[in-house]
Design a protein around this motif. Sequence first.
Motif, mmCIF file in Angstrom:
data_model
loop_
_atom_site.group_PDB
_atom_site.id
_atom_site.type_symbol
_atom_site.label_atom_id
_atom_site.label_comp_id
_atom_site.label_asym_id
_atom_site.label_seq_id
_atom_site.Cartn_x
_atom_site.Cartn_y
_atom_site.Cartn_z
ATOM 1 N N VAL A 1 0.806 -1.202 0.063
ATOM 2 C CA VAL A 1 0.173 0.151 0.034
ATOM 3 C C VAL A 1 0.730 1.232 -0.110
ATOM 4 C CG1 VAL A 1 -1.619 1.263 1.386
ATOM 5 C CG2 VAL A 1 -1.963 -1.131 1.070
ATOM 6 N N GLY A 2 1.917 1.232 0.894
ATOM 7 C CA GLY A 2 2.771 2.291 0.837
ATOM 8 C C GLY A 2 3.392 2.713 -0.668
ATOM 9 N N ALA A 3 3.938 1.535 -1.338
ATOM 10 C CA ALA A 3 4.384 1.841 -2.688
ATOM 11 C C ALA A 3 3.384 2.422 -3.841
ATOM 12 C CB ALA A 3 5.022 0.462 -2.876
ATOM 13 N N LEU A 4 2.076 1.785 -3.246
ATOM 14 C CA LEU A 4 0.931 2.533 -4.323
ATOM 15 C C LEU A 4 0.552 4.099 -3.786
ATOM 16 C CD1 LEU A 4 -1.240 -0.250 -4.706
ATOM 17 C CD2 LEU A 4 0.469 0.173 -6.304
ATOM 18 N N VAL A 5 0.952 4.311 -2.490
ATOM 19 C CA VAL A 5 0.506 5.557 -2.223
ATOM 20 C C VAL A 5 1.715 6.798 -2.207
ATOM 21 C CG1 VAL A 5 -0.380 7.095 -0.389
ATOM 22 C CG2 VAL A 5 -1.429 4.811 -1.038
ATOM 23 N N VAL A 6 2.960 6.311 -1.509
ATOM 24 C CA VAL A 6 4.051 7.069 -1.234
ATOM 25 C C VAL A 6 4.701 7.642 -2.359
ATOM 26 C CG1 VAL A 6 6.044 7.442 -0.109
ATOM 27 C CG2 VAL A 6 4.310 6.401 1.069
ATOM 28 N N PHE A 7 5.167 6.642 -3.380
ATOM 29 C CA PHE A 7 5.987 6.985 -4.555
ATOM 30 C C PHE A 7 5.036 8.039 -5.446
ATOM 31 C CE2 PHE A 7 8.424 3.264 -3.178
ATOM 32 C CZ PHE A 7 9.723 4.033 -2.979
ATOM 33 N N PRO A 8 3.692 7.520 -5.692
ATOM 34 C CA PRO A 8 3.041 8.398 -6.680
ATOM 35 C C PRO A 8 2.569 9.685 -6.070
ATOM 36 C CG PRO A 8 2.090 6.128 -6.703
ATOM 37 C CD PRO A 8 3.000 6.245 -5.679
ATOM 38 N N LEU A 9 2.679 9.768 -4.745
ATOM 39 C CA LEU A 9 2.437 11.156 -4.156
ATOM 40 C C LEU A 9 3.705 11.994 -4.272
ATOM 41 C CD1 LEU A 9 0.468 12.658 -2.312
ATOM 42 C CD2 LEU A 9 1.710 11.879 -0.435
ATOM 43 N N ILE A 10 4.968 11.410 -3.881
ATOM 44 C CA ILE A 10 5.992 12.375 -4.138
ATOM 45 C C ILE A 10 6.482 12.497 -5.434
ATOM 46 C CG2 ILE A 10 8.736 12.059 -3.972
ATOM 47 C CD1 ILE A 10 8.261 10.066 -1.571
ATOM 48 N N PHE A 11 6.057 11.734 -6.472
ATOM 49 C CA PHE A 11 6.296 11.881 -8.022
ATOM 50 C C PHE A 11 5.005 13.191 -8.465
ATOM 51 C CE2 PHE A 11 5.054 11.003 -12.642
ATOM 52 C CZ PHE A 11 6.251 11.501 -12.865
ATOM 53 N N GLY A 12 3.760 12.926 -7.971
ATOM 54 C CA GLY A 12 2.723 14.112 -8.057
ATOM 55 C C GLY A 12 3.310 15.412 -7.439
ATOM 56 N N VAL A 13 3.950 15.534 -6.334
ATOM 57 C CA VAL A 13 4.443 16.634 -5.803
ATOM 58 C C VAL A 13 5.515 17.547 -6.681
ATOM 59 C CG1 VAL A 13 5.748 17.830 -3.650
ATOM 60 C CG2 VAL A 13 3.931 16.128 -3.321
ATOM 61 N N GLY A 14 6.241 16.471 -7.160
ATOM 62 C CA GLY A 14 7.469 17.035 -8.216
ATOM 63 C C GLY A 14 6.801 17.628 -9.520
ATOM 64 N N ILE A 15 5.752 16.964 -9.776
ATOM 65 C CA ILE A 15 4.794 17.643 -10.998
ATOM 66 C C ILE A 15 4.284 18.821 -10.637
ATOM 67 C CG2 ILE A 15 3.060 17.054 -12.885
ATOM 68 C CD1 ILE A 15 3.572 14.168 -12.660
ATOM 69 N N ALA A 16 3.658 18.847 -9.626
ATOM 70 C CA ALA A 16 2.727 20.007 -9.087
ATOM 71 C C ALA A 16 3.875 21.186 -9.232
ATOM 72 C CB ALA A 16 2.218 19.931 -7.862
ATOM 73 N N LEU A 17 4.983 20.902 -8.731
ATOM 74 C CA LEU A 17 5.734 22.034 -8.635
ATOM 75 C C LEU A 17 6.828 22.533 -9.971
ATOM 76 C CD1 LEU A 17 7.458 21.357 -5.098
ATOM 77 C CD2 LEU A 17 5.691 23.143 -5.586
ATOM 78 N N SER A 18 5.917 22.089 -10.806
ATOM 79 C CA SER A 18 6.865 22.081 -12.331
ATOM 80 C C SER A 18 5.748 22.852 -13.345
ATOM 81 C CB SER A 18 7.121 20.887 -12.775
ATOM 82 O OG SER A 18 8.014 20.121 -12.233
ATOM 83 N N ASP A 19 6.366 23.703 -14.330
ATOM 84 C CA ASP A 19 5.683 24.369 -15.312
ATOM 85 C C ASP A 19 5.662 23.069 -16.507
ATOM 86 O OD1 ASP A 19 4.356 25.791 -17.405
ATOM 87 O OD2 ASP A 19 6.103 27.096 -17.504
ATOM 88 N N TRP A 20 4.609 22.454 -16.630
ATOM 89 C CA TRP A 20 4.730 21.337 -17.505
ATOM 90 C C TRP A 20 3.500 21.191 -18.393
ATOM 91 C CZ3 TRP A 20 5.259 15.336 -16.232
ATOM 92 C CH2 TRP A 20 5.518 14.619 -17.043
#
Length: 363
Positions: A91-110
């Motif tokens: 469950v952590g792998a399905l939640v934590v890693f996508p969450l971290i990846f999503g934060v990186g995208i949210a802080l980007s102009d993409w």
Amino acid sequence: MSLHIVTDDDISDGRARRGRLMIWGSLALLVVVALVQWLDRSGALDLGLTSWRPTLYAFLFFATMLCWAQVVAKGEQGKRVLFVLPAALFVGALVVFPLIFGVGIALSDWNLASPDGRQFNGLDNLRQAFADPFYLNALWNMVLYTAAIGVEYVIAFGLALLLNADIRARKFFRVAFLLPLMLSPVAVSWMIGKSMFEPRFGPMARLARELGWDTPSFFGDPTIARLMIMAMDAWTFIPFMMIMLLAGLQAIPSELREAAEVDGASPWRRFWEITFPLMLPVSITAILIRIIFKLKLADIVINITSGGPGGATDTVTSFIFREYRDRSNVGYGTMLAFIYLVLIVVAMTVLMKATERWTKPHA
């Protein structure tokens, strides 16, 4: 052969240290691999890593070592931990890693249509979100749509009381009232919004013209359009609340109502002083679950109005959907989703704390 059980007393200090070394060593390897890969993706290093597979493999190695170390360092107690730990890691792998990846995208102009690709822009997306009138309007619409749940609850409670009474064809009506819940919201939006309320040839438009409305436009006026979205969503999900309330009504002992009748209590007094207080835990649960479904409202809006007229009927989810699909603005859309997620978590936490006294069974 008897099963050998390793107790805590059988574990030596060296064995416990070996277990801790397995955990911290594999965790350090995971951190190093993730850091190296992040530096490679950001351009600080040039290792040619095209995917995040090294980090995935390092995480799998860490998960294996963590589970193994439980038995090494804790013996029998570690074996008990293994019943839960693999599922928690999954469950952590399905939640934590996508969450971290999503934060990186949210802080980007993409923007997928931009030739510059993904560029880090810090909190610019956050500042843009709180200055975006269309996003703020979508948030306000969610407040209005959620407030309509009060009316849905009253209707659902009335239907539950009706179906709990001794009426003719009670079983038939129970099935008939559940039919809207069995339909997909997409089917509801096309069947009702696109067909019945079609402004030129729809049957409801013809009826409106017969009643004196010369140019019926159910989705042209912002206020009427919001009410229509509320009505169609309510028609779909009122049966869900009704069936939960009906189950709660059937769980109330009939002796209570009979005793109140013997004491001469009127039907209204029996409802207000016996039925309604006993139904509070079920009512609060049904309302909270309905709020969760309401906060995801998007499909009816997307299919019927696409947020129009002028964004008047937009929900947050439908607005974010168009931000992705129509504008290809991945970074900004992800930031909007994170803001909405935080608001939902805070609001639901406050609501659950506020209603905790009514949802807990009384001793």
